[in-house]
Scaffold this motif. Structure first.
Motif, short mmCIF file in Angstrom:
data_model
loop_
_atom_site.label_atom_id
_atom_site.label_comp_id
_atom_site.label_asym_id
_atom_site.label_seq_id
_atom_site.Cartn_x
_atom_site.Cartn_y
_atom_site.Cartn_z
N LEU A 150 0.85 -1.19 0.00
CA LEU A 150 0.00 0.00 0.00
C LEU A 150 0.88 1.24 0.00
N VAL A 151 0.57 2.21 -0.85
CA VAL A 151 1.37 3.44 -0.93
C VAL A 151 1.07 4.37 0.23
N SER A 152 -0.22 4.53 0.56
CA SER A 152 -0.60 5.47 1.60
C SER A 152 -1.97 5.09 2.17
N SER A 153 -2.22 5.46 3.42
CA SER A 153 -3.53 5.24 4.03
C SER A 153 -3.86 6.42 4.94
N ALA A 154 -5.15 6.67 5.11
CA ALA A 154 -5.62 7.75 5.99
C ALA A 154 -6.97 7.35 6.53
N SER A 155 -7.20 7.67 7.80
CA SER A 155 -8.46 7.29 8.42
C SER A 155 -9.28 8.54 8.78
N TYR A 156 -10.56 8.32 9.06
CA TYR A 156 -11.42 9.35 9.61
C TYR A 156 -12.23 8.70 10.72
N GLU A 157 -12.78 9.51 11.61
CA GLU A 157 -13.49 8.98 12.77
C GLU A 157 -14.92 8.60 12.41
N ARG A 158 -15.39 7.57 13.02
CA ARG A 158 -16.75 7.06 12.84
C ARG A 158 -17.78 8.13 13.20
N ASN A 159 -18.91 8.14 12.50
CA ASN A 159 -20.01 9.07 12.74
C ASN A 159 -19.61 10.53 12.54
N THR A 160 -18.72 10.76 11.56
CA THR A 160 -18.36 12.13 11.18
C THR A 160 -18.06 12.15 9.69
N ASP A 161 -18.14 13.33 9.09
CA ASP A 161 -17.70 13.47 7.70
C ASP A 161 -16.51 14.42 7.62
N GLN A 162 -15.78 14.54 8.73
CA GLN A 162 -14.59 15.39 8.78
C GLN A 162 -13.40 14.62 8.21
N VAL A 163 -13.12 14.83 6.95
CA VAL A 163 -12.10 14.05 6.25
C VAL A 163 -10.99 14.92 5.67
N ASP A 164 -10.86 16.16 6.18
CA ASP A 164 -9.87 17.09 5.61
C ASP A 164 -8.46 16.53 5.67
N GLN A 165 -8.10 15.90 6.78
CA GLN A 165 -6.75 15.34 6.90
C GLN A 165 -6.54 14.22 5.91
N ALA A 166 -7.55 13.41 5.70
CA ALA A 166 -7.45 12.33 4.72
C ALA A 166 -7.27 12.89 3.32
N VAL A 167 -7.97 13.99 3.01
CA VAL A 167 -7.80 14.65 1.71
C VAL A 167 -6.36 15.11 1.54
N ARG A 168 -5.82 15.76 2.57
CA ARG A 168 -4.44 16.25 2.48
C ARG A 168 -3.45 15.10 2.31
N THR A 169 -3.66 14.05 3.05
CA THR A 169 -2.74 12.90 2.97
C THR A 169 -2.75 12.30 1.57
N MET A 170 -3.92 12.08 1.02
CA MET A 170 -4.01 11.47 -0.31
C MET A 170 -3.57 12.42 -1.41
N ARG A 171 -3.84 13.70 -1.20
CA ARG A 171 -3.43 14.67 -2.23
C ARG A 171 -1.91 14.75 -2.33
N SER A 172 -1.22 14.55 -1.21
CA SER A 172 0.25 14.64 -1.21
C SER A 172 0.90 13.30 -1.57
N ALA A 173 0.12 12.24 -1.64
CA ALA A 173 0.68 10.93 -1.97
C ALA A 173 0.64 10.70 -3.47
N ASP A 174 1.60 9.97 -3.96
CA ASP A 174 1.67 9.65 -5.38
C ASP A 174 0.89 8.36 -5.63
N VAL A 175 -0.44 8.49 -5.69
CA VAL A 175 -1.28 7.32 -5.90
C VAL A 175 -2.05 7.44 -7.20
N ARG A 176 -2.30 6.31 -7.83
CA ARG A 176 -3.09 6.29 -9.05
C ARG A 176 -4.55 5.96 -8.76
N ALA A 177 -4.79 5.30 -7.63
CA ALA A 177 -6.15 4.91 -7.26
C ALA A 177 -6.31 4.97 -5.75
N ILE A 178 -7.51 5.30 -5.30
CA ILE A 178 -7.83 5.35 -3.87
C ILE A 178 -9.06 4.49 -3.63
N ILE A 179 -8.92 3.52 -2.74
CA ILE A 179 -10.05 2.70 -2.33
C ILE A 179 -10.57 3.26 -1.01
#
Length: 332
Positions: A150-179
């Motif tokens: 796995l190139v990169s992973s990021a989590s978010y907390e249950r029962n929230t839609d606060q995913v800004d950190q996950a967006v930043r992590t994936m945006r800075s990672a060199d990934v071709r696909a995000i599951i």
């Protein structure tokens, strides 16, 4: 989730019930909260007339039922839980009868699909609980099987839609696909935020999301091209007899309700349960229902087949990939 069983139970009751008895479908709200799931379930299983449970949601929620031996103490089966979490399947437990393939099956299929497209740099965004961890483990296992990581992973907390950190992590990672191993609101929030930040990776999500809600929450542009794995047949066409039956009964018993994968999946679960009730005889008990479920070998419901036994609780391993089109429609 409640609508799928309702339309089949309503139809069965309209036809006279099972051995002359009408099915009563009791629905309680646990708010997707683990402790509330346990409390509501304890309330239900104390009822002497309760024969089975159907359609619970949440890997962590249902895992806690197992941890506290709620199903075991009550001697009751849970059919068609809306989760593919591996901890509910391994180690084997006799109380849960699964309709759907596991998240490991889904992620294996997604990884294989992505690698076929030449996308071997994969990231994962996952919910920080048993559900998300199960999907994350599935992706890692599928990659390891092919000697990849796995190139990169990021989590978010249950029962929230606060995913800004996950967006930043994936945006800075060199990934071709995000599951994404995410439910509707955080999945939509991530897709919208990631695209707004200029992210161009192919997005995938595990099967528990509703495409119409993703479009409503994130907008068509953000989720255009999003791949979603599915664990039951495509419910929008009329190729299979069971799909035609589902669509007909949806119109009959819930006019105006929209066709979707979730209600269709739980409709299939209800059909499995009713078949077990019929086989359990005119004086069913919780134990007889379990024995009847175990007897369902190659049960063809009209184009989709389920099999159970005393040592087998996963009725199907079907996985397909669908894609959201530019106009927000789900394509097979």
């Amino acid at each position: 989730m409640a609508l799928g069983p309702k339309i089949w139970f309503d139809e069965v009751n309209a036809r006279g019930g099972v051995h002359g008895a009408k099915i009563r479908h009791v629905v309680l709200d646990d708010g997707y909260k683990v402790l509330d799931t346990v409390q509501r379930t304890r309330e239900l299983v104390q009822r002497p007339d309760l024969l089975a449970l159907i359609g619970f949601a949440g890997t962590a929620n249902i895992a806690e039922l197992l941890n506290q031996n709620v199903l075991q103490q009550a001697g009751v089966a849970l059919i068609a839980p809306y989760t593919g979490g591996e901890p509910l399947r391994q180690p084997f437990n006799p109380w849960i009868f699964h309709i759907r393939a596991s998240y490991a099956d889904e992620t294996e299929h997604m990884v294989e699909h992505l690698l076929t497209l030449g996308m071997d740099r994969i990231g994962v965004v996952y919910q920080n609980d048993g559900f998300g961890e199960s999907g994350l483990a599935g992706v890692k296992a599928a990659l390891a099987k092919r000697k990849l990581s796995l190139v990169s992973s990021a989590s978010y907390e249950r029962n929230t839609d606060q995913v800004d950190q996950a967006v930043r992590t994936m945006r800075s990672a060199d990934v071709r696909a995000i599951i994404m191993v995410a439910v509707n609101k955080p999945a939509a929030s991530f897709a919208k935020g990631y695209r707004a930040a200029g992210g161009g990776a192919q997005l995938f999500n595990i099967s528990v999301v509703n495409p119409a809600e993703l479009v409503q929450l994130a907008g068509q542009q953000a989720v255009h091209g999003l791949g979603i794995s599915q664990v039951v047949p495509y419910p929008y066409s009329q190729q299979l007899p069971v799909v035609r039956e589902y669509q007909t009964l949806l119109r009959k018993h819930s006019p105006g309700a929209e066709i979707n994968y979730t209600s269709f999946e739980e409709f299939l679960g209800a059909k499995v349960l009713v078949e077990a009730l019929q086989r359990a005889g005119p004086a069913p008990t919780r134990a007889k229902v379990i024995q009847a479920l175990e007897s369902l070998q190659n049960l063809d419901l009209g184009g989709v087949t389920f099999s159970y036994s005393p040592t087998q609780r996963v009725g199907s391993r079907l996985v397909e990939v669908t894609v959201l089109s530019r106009d927000g429609k789900l394509l097979k």
